[in-house]
Design an enzyme around this catalytic site. Sequence first.
Site, PDB file in Angstrom:
ATOM      1  N   CYS A   1      39.620  25.556  48.660  1.00 16.33           N
ATOM      2  CA  CYS A   1      40.020  24.159  48.483  1.00 16.33           C
ATOM      3  C   CYS A   1      41.208  24.114  47.520  1.00 16.33           C
ATOM      4  O   CYS A   1      41.056  24.448  46.344  1.00 16.33           O
ATOM      5  CB  CYS A   1      38.865  23.328  47.923  1.00 16.33           C
ATOM      6  SG  CYS A   1      39.324  21.597  47.633  1.00 16.33           S
TER       7      CYS A   1
ATOM      8  N   HIS B   1      30.631  27.541  50.532  1.00 12.71           N
ATOM      9  CA  HIS B   1      31.629  28.522  50.124  1.00 12.71           C
ATOM     10  C   HIS B   1      30.941  29.676  49.405  1.00 12.71           C
ATOM     11  O   HIS B   1      29.851  29.527  48.863  1.00 12.71           O
ATOM     12  CB  HIS B   1      32.684  27.868  49.221  1.00 12.71           C
ATOM     13  CG  HIS B   1      33.661  27.023  49.973  1.00 12.71           C
ATOM     14  ND1 HIS B   1      35.019  27.131  49.830  1.00 12.71           N
ATOM     15  CD2 HIS B   1      33.476  26.052  50.905  1.00 12.71           C
ATOM     16  CE1 HIS B   1      35.628  26.262  50.618  1.00 12.71           C
ATOM     17  NE2 HIS B   1      34.705  25.587  51.292  1.00 12.71           N
TER      18      HIS B   1
END
Length: 310
Positions: A244, A213
Amino acid sequence: MTKFDIEISEVGPRDGLQSISAIMSTEDKIAWIDALVAAGIPEIEVGSFVPATLLPQLADTHQLVEHAKQYKGLSIAVLVPNLRGAQNALKTSPTKMSIPLSVSETHSLRNVKRTHKQMLEEVANIAQFIKSLPVENRPKFEGGLATAFGCTIEGSVNEDSVVSLAVALMEAGCDEVGLSDTTGSGNPAQVKRLIKKVWAAVGKENLSGIHLHNTRGQGLANALAAIEVGITTVDSSMGGIGGCPAAPGASGNIVTEDLVFMLEAMGLRTGINFEKLFEAREILAKALPNEQLYGFTPNAGLPKGFKYAR
């Protein structure tokens, strides 16, 4: 599909969509997947087999798997949270099935409501169920080590814990493990170090992919670090969408378009065509007009005289 230097696994249809409130229509998802395949993407994570009440954005995953199966050679990946999800997924015969095991147990409890012990039991039960299927219907089963580089809830994550859980996943029956920087906490030195530690414990052949990420802007640097030590599969998301839901502040994945440009410019073949990749991005943009798409390469265009890696 031809084997290239680096395999891009496009996770936008799963990781990208699960973190936004808008629900993309099945028709638009199919058009997007078709465009990604046309661009040369070799693996697509089309969705997740979780209850529709939890993630209504992914309620049509079974339809997407069935649609994607028309493309010979395409690796169709799905995520499952537990045995029940796996049993539902296996009815569609995906190519690859991943289950997340958060190294941060706090994150695990928030994300899948299970402790490490409980998750490893789920993994063992899934592995046993897979073995009961005909060989041709068995997907590659990956244990994804989430929050491997840090957690927004617990903070730093002990690298020895990552290694021990990697070993536990393999012993429970996974075919391979993957490293996930769920919260975008990692740095290039850490990425290289942890990959080598996991390789030493489970074998290089059992860890080939990484999921990153870009929360703190380290996504491409971390991808390059992983590739430099020998990782051959990198997850990314078109437009950098994703995150997330169980990790506060964890923003999107690395941008597929920028990752592909970096690799091709370095002379590493991905097999992906930029013109068609940008067409796929247009489909995504039209389907989700209120979502911000990231990426420098789509905005700047390819540099004059750009040539694909050979």
